[in-house]
Design a protein around this motif. Structure first.
Motif, mmCIF file in Angstrom:
data_model
loop_
_atom_site.group_PDB
_atom_site.id
_atom_site.type_symbol
_atom_site.label_atom_id
_atom_site.label_comp_id
_atom_site.label_asym_id
_atom_site.label_seq_id
_atom_site.Cartn_x
_atom_site.Cartn_y
_atom_site.Cartn_z
ATOM 1 N N ARG A 157 -3.691 94.745 52.081
ATOM 2 C CA ARG A 157 -4.592 93.611 52.362
ATOM 3 C C ARG A 157 -3.855 92.276 52.274
ATOM 4 O O ARG A 157 -2.925 92.108 51.491
ATOM 5 N N GLN A 158 -4.350 91.320 53.055
ATOM 6 C CA GLN A 158 -3.727 89.992 53.047
ATOM 7 C C GLN A 158 -3.894 89.321 51.678
ATOM 8 O O GLN A 158 -2.957 88.697 51.168
ATOM 9 N N ASP A 159 -5.097 89.436 51.069
ATOM 10 C CA ASP A 159 -5.294 88.748 49.782
ATOM 11 C C ASP A 159 -4.372 89.326 48.709
ATOM 12 O O ASP A 159 -3.852 88.602 47.858
ATOM 13 N N GLN A 160 -4.138 90.638 48.786
ATOM 14 C CA GLN A 160 -3.217 91.299 47.834
ATOM 15 C C GLN A 160 -1.798 90.733 48.021
ATOM 16 O O GLN A 160 -1.124 90.393 47.039
ATOM 17 N N HIS A 162 -0.908 87.841 49.348
ATOM 18 C CA HIS A 162 -0.820 86.426 48.955
ATOM 19 C C HIS A 162 -0.853 86.276 47.431
ATOM 20 O O HIS A 162 -0.178 85.396 46.888
ATOM 21 N N ALA A 163 -1.605 87.126 46.753
ATOM 22 C CA ALA A 163 -1.618 87.077 45.277
ATOM 23 C C ALA A 163 -0.237 87.453 44.741
ATOM 24 O O ALA A 163 0.272 86.834 43.790
ATOM 25 N N GLU A 186 -9.184 94.831 57.657
ATOM 26 C CA GLU A 186 -10.106 93.784 57.221
ATOM 27 C C GLU A 186 -10.984 93.211 58.326
ATOM 28 O O GLU A 186 -12.094 92.755 58.069
ATOM 29 N N LYS A 192 -9.365 84.889 59.077
ATOM 30 C CA LYS A 192 -8.194 85.175 58.221
ATOM 31 C C LYS A 192 -7.033 84.250 58.605
ATOM 32 O O LYS A 192 -6.308 83.749 57.748
ATOM 33 N N GLN A 195 -7.701 80.895 57.335
ATOM 34 C CA GLN A 195 -7.558 80.854 55.869
ATOM 35 C C GLN A 195 -6.086 80.805 55.440
ATOM 36 O O GLN A 195 -5.707 80.011 54.583
ATOM 37 N N TYR A 196 -5.251 81.642 56.074
ATOM 38 C CA TYR A 196 -3.908 81.840 55.513
ATOM 39 C C TYR A 196 -2.814 80.996 56.158
ATOM 40 O O TYR A 196 -1.818 80.676 55.497
#
Ligand SMILES: O=C(O)C(=O)[C@H](O)CO
Ligand SMILES: [Mg+2]
Length: 265
Positions: A157-160, A162-163, A186, A192, A195-196
Protein backbone atom coordinates in the motif's frame (compact mmCIF):
# COMPACT_ATOMS: atom_id res chain seq x y z
CA UNK A 1 4.15 16.95 -20.69
CA UNK A 2 4.72 13.61 -18.99
CA UNK A 3 8.07 11.99 -19.85
CA UNK A 4 7.92 8.27 -20.60
CA UNK A 5 10.60 5.61 -20.11
CA UNK A 6 10.42 2.26 -21.90
CA UNK A 7 10.64 -0.70 -19.54
CA UNK A 8 12.95 -3.02 -21.46
CA UNK A 9 12.12 -6.05 -19.31
CA UNK A 10 8.50 -6.01 -20.47
CA UNK A 11 8.58 -4.17 -23.80
CA UNK A 12 10.26 -5.27 -27.06
CA UNK A 13 10.37 -8.94 -26.09
CA UNK A 14 10.41 -9.77 -29.80
CA UNK A 15 14.13 -8.87 -29.85
CA UNK A 16 17.13 -9.72 -27.66
CA UNK A 17 17.61 -7.59 -24.57
CA UNK A 18 20.54 -5.58 -25.92
CA UNK A 19 18.60 -4.79 -29.09
CA UNK A 20 15.71 -3.31 -27.13
CA UNK A 21 17.64 -0.04 -26.58
CA UNK A 22 17.65 0.67 -30.32
CA UNK A 23 14.00 -0.37 -30.63
CA UNK A 24 12.95 2.00 -27.85
CA UNK A 25 14.90 4.91 -29.33
CA UNK A 26 13.35 4.25 -32.77
CA UNK A 27 9.90 4.59 -31.20
CA UNK A 28 10.78 7.98 -29.74
CA UNK A 29 11.67 7.05 -26.17
CA UNK A 30 14.45 9.10 -24.58
CA UNK A 31 14.76 6.99 -21.45
CA UNK A 32 14.68 3.36 -20.37
CA UNK A 33 14.27 1.32 -17.21
CA UNK A 34 14.40 -2.42 -16.63
CA UNK A 35 14.53 -4.95 -13.84
CA UNK A 36 18.18 -6.02 -13.69
CA UNK A 37 21.39 -5.07 -15.53
CA UNK A 38 23.61 -7.69 -13.95
CA UNK A 39 23.69 -10.24 -16.80
CA UNK A 40 25.61 -7.70 -18.89
CA UNK A 41 28.83 -5.79 -18.20
CA UNK A 42 28.04 -2.19 -17.27
CA UNK A 43 30.23 -0.70 -20.06
CA UNK A 44 28.24 -2.65 -22.66
CA UNK A 45 24.97 -1.24 -21.33
CA UNK A 46 26.46 2.25 -21.08
CA UNK A 47 27.48 2.01 -24.72
CA UNK A 48 23.93 1.06 -25.78
CA UNK A 49 22.58 4.06 -23.89
CA UNK A 50 25.14 6.37 -25.48
CA UNK A 51 24.70 4.99 -29.00
CA UNK A 52 20.95 5.53 -28.90
CA UNK A 53 20.84 8.79 -26.95
CA UNK A 54 18.97 7.22 -24.04
CA UNK A 55 18.99 7.90 -20.31
CA UNK A 56 18.83 5.07 -17.82
CA UNK A 57 16.31 6.25 -15.21
CA UNK A 58 15.77 3.16 -13.03
CA UNK A 59 16.76 -0.43 -12.38
CA UNK A 60 16.46 -2.80 -9.43
CA UNK A 61 18.98 -3.93 -6.85
CA UNK A 62 19.70 -7.69 -6.93
CA UNK A 63 16.54 -9.47 -5.66
CA UNK A 64 18.03 -12.70 -4.25
CA UNK A 65 17.32 -15.91 -6.18
CA UNK A 66 14.70 -14.66 -8.66
CA UNK A 67 14.34 -18.03 -10.42
CA UNK A 68 13.64 -19.70 -7.07
CA UNK A 69 10.85 -17.16 -6.45
CA UNK A 70 12.64 -14.58 -4.31
CA UNK A 71 11.48 -11.00 -4.87
CA UNK A 72 13.96 -8.89 -2.92
CA UNK A 73 15.99 -9.26 0.24
CA UNK A 74 15.29 -6.08 2.16
CA UNK A 75 12.80 -7.55 4.65
CA UNK A 76 14.51 -10.91 5.13
CA UNK A 77 16.11 -11.39 8.57
CA UNK A 78 19.44 -13.19 8.26
CA UNK A 79 20.16 -12.10 4.67
CA UNK A 80 21.73 -8.73 5.53
CA UNK A 81 25.20 -9.54 4.19
CA UNK A 82 23.79 -10.57 0.82
CA UNK A 83 21.57 -7.50 0.78
CA UNK A 84 24.57 -5.23 1.40
CA UNK A 85 26.64 -6.91 -1.31
CA UNK A 86 23.75 -6.43 -3.71
CA UNK A 87 23.48 -2.75 -2.89
CA UNK A 88 27.21 -2.27 -3.49
CA UNK A 89 26.86 -3.95 -6.90
CA UNK A 90 23.78 -1.89 -7.78
CA UNK A 91 25.56 1.35 -6.91
CA UNK A 92 28.51 0.38 -9.14
CA UNK A 93 26.12 -0.20 -12.05
CA UNK A 94 24.18 2.99 -11.31
CA UNK A 95 27.38 5.01 -11.45
CA UNK A 96 28.47 3.40 -14.71
CA UNK A 97 25.02 3.95 -16.25
CA UNK A 98 24.56 7.41 -14.71
CA UNK A 99 21.31 6.16 -13.29
CA UNK A 100 19.94 8.27 -10.43
CA UNK A 101 17.45 5.73 -9.02
CA UNK A 102 17.69 2.19 -7.66
CA UNK A 103 14.54 0.26 -6.79
CA UNK A 104 15.11 -1.92 -3.73
CA UNK A 105 12.52 -4.69 -3.77
CA UNK A 106 11.17 -5.43 -0.30
CA UNK A 107 10.88 -9.21 -0.57
CA UNK A 108 8.30 -11.83 0.40
CA UNK A 109 7.55 -12.09 4.11
CA UNK A 110 9.02 -15.42 5.28
CA UNK A 111 6.47 -17.98 6.53
CA UNK A 112 6.06 -17.76 10.30
CA UNK A 113 8.47 -14.82 10.65
CA UNK A 114 8.05 -12.34 13.47
CA UNK A 115 6.38 -9.25 11.92
CA UNK A 116 8.34 -6.80 14.07
CA UNK A 117 11.66 -8.44 13.13
CA UNK A 118 10.76 -8.33 9.43
CA UNK A 119 9.86 -4.64 9.62
CA UNK A 120 12.99 -3.78 11.64
CA UNK A 121 15.16 -5.65 9.13
CA UNK A 122 13.56 -3.75 6.27
CA UNK A 123 14.05 -0.36 7.91
CA UNK A 124 17.70 -1.09 8.79
CA UNK A 125 18.48 -2.45 5.32
CA UNK A 126 16.89 0.47 3.47
CA UNK A 127 18.72 2.90 5.78
CA UNK A 128 21.98 1.19 4.86
CA UNK A 129 21.17 1.36 1.14
CA UNK A 130 20.31 5.05 1.44
CA UNK A 131 23.56 5.82 3.27
CA UNK A 132 25.62 4.04 0.64
CA UNK A 133 23.77 5.67 -2.26
CA UNK A 134 23.62 9.24 -0.95
CA UNK A 135 27.26 10.27 -1.65
CA UNK A 136 26.69 9.33 -5.32
CA UNK A 137 23.50 11.35 -5.66
CA UNK A 138 21.45 8.16 -6.04
CA UNK A 139 17.94 7.75 -4.70
CA UNK A 140 16.57 4.52 -3.24
CA UNK A 141 13.01 3.71 -4.27
CA UNK A 142 10.46 1.54 -2.45
CA UNK A 143 7.58 0.11 -4.47
CA UNK A 144 4.27 -1.24 -3.15
CA UNK A 145 3.31 -4.26 -5.30
CA UNK A 146 -0.12 -5.91 -5.49
CA UNK A 147 -0.54 -9.27 -3.75
CA UNK A 148 -2.27 -10.92 -6.69
CA UNK A 149 0.88 -10.66 -8.82
CA UNK A 150 3.26 -11.16 -5.89
CA UNK A 151 1.55 -12.97 -3.02
CA UNK A 152 3.24 -12.28 0.30
CA UNK A 153 5.19 -9.21 -0.83
CA UNK A 154 6.06 -7.09 2.21
CA UNK A 155 4.93 -3.77 0.74
CA UNK A 156 1.53 -3.38 -0.92
CA UNK A 157 0.00 0.00 0.00
CA UNK A 158 1.03 3.58 -0.64
CA UNK A 159 0.34 4.68 2.96
CA UNK A 160 2.55 1.83 4.23
CA UNK A 161 5.39 2.91 1.93
CA UNK A 162 5.09 6.57 2.90
CA UNK A 163 5.06 5.69 6.61
CA UNK A 164 8.23 3.64 6.12
CA UNK A 165 9.91 6.44 4.16
CA UNK A 166 9.14 8.81 7.07
CA UNK A 167 10.46 6.30 9.63
CA UNK A 168 13.63 5.58 7.64
CA UNK A 169 14.21 9.32 7.62
CA UNK A 170 16.70 9.57 4.76
CA UNK A 171 16.16 12.33 2.21
CA UNK A 172 17.19 10.08 -0.70
CA UNK A 173 14.51 7.44 -0.06
CA UNK A 174 11.30 7.82 -2.07
CA UNK A 175 8.27 5.84 -3.19
CA UNK A 176 8.00 4.26 -6.63
CA UNK A 177 4.30 4.74 -7.30
CA UNK A 178 3.23 2.11 -9.79
CA UNK A 179 -0.30 3.11 -10.72
CA UNK A 180 -1.07 -0.41 -11.95
CA UNK A 181 -0.41 -1.91 -8.51
CA UNK A 182 -2.06 1.04 -6.77
CA UNK A 183 -5.27 0.62 -8.79
CA UNK A 184 -5.45 -3.11 -7.99
CA UNK A 185 -4.79 -2.68 -4.25
CA UNK A 186 -6.44 0.65 -3.49
CA UNK A 187 -8.12 2.31 -6.50
CA UNK A 188 -9.07 6.00 -6.29
CA UNK A 189 -5.95 6.82 -8.31
CA UNK A 190 -6.55 10.50 -8.97
CA UNK A 191 -7.06 11.20 -5.28
CA UNK A 192 -3.99 9.14 -4.37
CA UNK A 193 -1.93 11.12 -6.89
CA UNK A 194 -3.28 14.40 -5.47
CA UNK A 195 -2.45 13.19 -1.96
CA UNK A 196 1.08 11.90 -2.50
CA UNK A 197 2.70 13.90 -5.30
CA UNK A 198 2.80 17.18 -3.38
CA UNK A 199 4.72 15.45 -0.54
CA UNK A 200 7.79 15.32 -2.79
CA UNK A 201 8.18 11.70 -1.70
CA UNK A 202 7.22 10.11 -5.02
CA UNK A 203 10.41 9.53 -6.97
CA UNK A 204 9.11 7.61 -9.99
CA UNK A 205 5.82 6.51 -11.54
CA UNK A 206 4.95 3.44 -13.57
CA UNK A 207 1.87 2.59 -15.60
CA UNK A 208 0.05 -0.29 -17.29
CA UNK A 209 -3.51 -1.11 -18.26
CA UNK A 210 -5.53 -2.80 -15.51
CA UNK A 211 -6.21 -5.65 -14.99
CA UNK A 212 -4.29 -7.42 -17.78
CA UNK A 213 -1.14 -5.28 -17.50
CA UNK A 214 -1.28 -4.54 -21.22
CA UNK A 215 -1.03 -1.15 -22.96
CA UNK A 216 -2.36 1.83 -20.97
CA UNK A 217 -5.27 2.22 -23.43
CA UNK A 218 -6.45 -1.34 -22.73
CA UNK A 219 -8.51 -1.82 -19.58
CA UNK A 220 -10.36 0.12 -16.95
CA UNK A 221 -8.11 3.17 -16.46
CA UNK A 222 -8.34 6.56 -18.18
CA UNK A 223 -4.64 7.33 -18.56
CA UNK A 224 -4.99 10.59 -20.55
CA UNK A 225 -6.97 11.97 -17.59
CA UNK A 226 -4.23 10.87 -15.19
CA UNK A 227 -1.46 12.33 -17.40
CA UNK A 228 -3.24 15.70 -17.49
CA UNK A 229 -3.59 15.53 -13.71
CA UNK A 230 0.13 14.82 -13.32
CA UNK A 231 0.87 17.79 -15.57
CA UNK A 232 -1.41 20.04 -13.57
CA UNK A 233 0.48 19.02 -10.40
CA UNK A 234 3.79 19.87 -12.05
CA UNK A 235 5.17 16.32 -12.04
CA UNK A 236 8.45 16.48 -13.96
CA UNK A 237 9.77 12.99 -13.20
CA UNK A 238 9.61 9.90 -15.40
CA UNK A 239 6.74 7.52 -16.05
CA UNK A 240 7.91 3.96 -16.66
CA UNK A 241 5.91 2.04 -19.28
CA UNK A 242 5.92 -1.27 -17.45
CA UNK A 243 3.41 -3.37 -19.31
CA UNK A 244 3.23 -6.53 -21.41
CA UNK A 245 2.09 -5.69 -24.93
CA UNK A 246 -1.25 -7.32 -25.68
CA UNK A 247 0.31 -9.11 -28.66
CA UNK A 248 3.11 -10.43 -26.45
CA UNK A 249 6.41 -11.13 -28.16
CA UNK A 250 4.94 -11.08 -31.68
CA UNK A 251 7.09 -9.15 -34.16
CA UNK A 252 6.65 -5.36 -33.64
CA UNK A 253 4.06 -6.00 -30.89
CA UNK A 254 5.39 -3.15 -28.75
CA UNK A 255 5.73 -0.61 -31.57
CA UNK A 256 2.30 -1.46 -33.00
CA UNK A 257 0.73 -0.93 -29.58
CA UNK A 258 2.20 2.53 -28.98
CA UNK A 259 -0.71 4.49 -30.45
CA UNK A 260 -1.57 5.67 -26.92
CA UNK A 261 1.87 7.33 -26.60
CA UNK A 262 1.91 9.36 -29.81
CA UNK A 263 0.00 12.41 -28.48
CA UNK A 264 2.40 12.62 -25.54
CA UNK A 265 5.75 12.40 -27.30
O1 LIG B 1 6.69 -5.41 -10.83
C1 LIG B 1 6.86 -4.20 -10.78
O2 LIG B 1 5.91 -3.42 -10.86
C2 LIG B 1 8.19 -3.59 -10.62
O3 LIG B 1 8.30 -2.41 -10.86
C3 LIG B 1 9.33 -4.34 -10.09
O4 LIG B 1 10.51 -3.65 -10.31
C4 LIG B 1 9.59 -5.75 -10.33
O5 LIG B 1 8.73 -6.66 -10.06
MG1 LIG C 1 6.43 -1.42 -11.07
Amino acid sequence: MPRFAANLSMLYNDVDFLDRFAAAARDGFQAVEYLFPYAHPAPELAERLRAHGLQQVLFNAPPGDWDAGERGLACLPGREAEFRAGIAQAIEYAQALQCPRIHVMAGLVPQGADAAAVRATYVANVRHAAEQAAPHGIRILLEPINGRDMPGFFLSRQDQAHALVAEIGATNVQVQMDLYHCQIVEGDLAMKIRQYLPTGRVGHLQIAGVPERHEPDVGELNHPYLFRLLDSLGYDGWIGCEYRPARGAATHATSDGLGWLKPWL
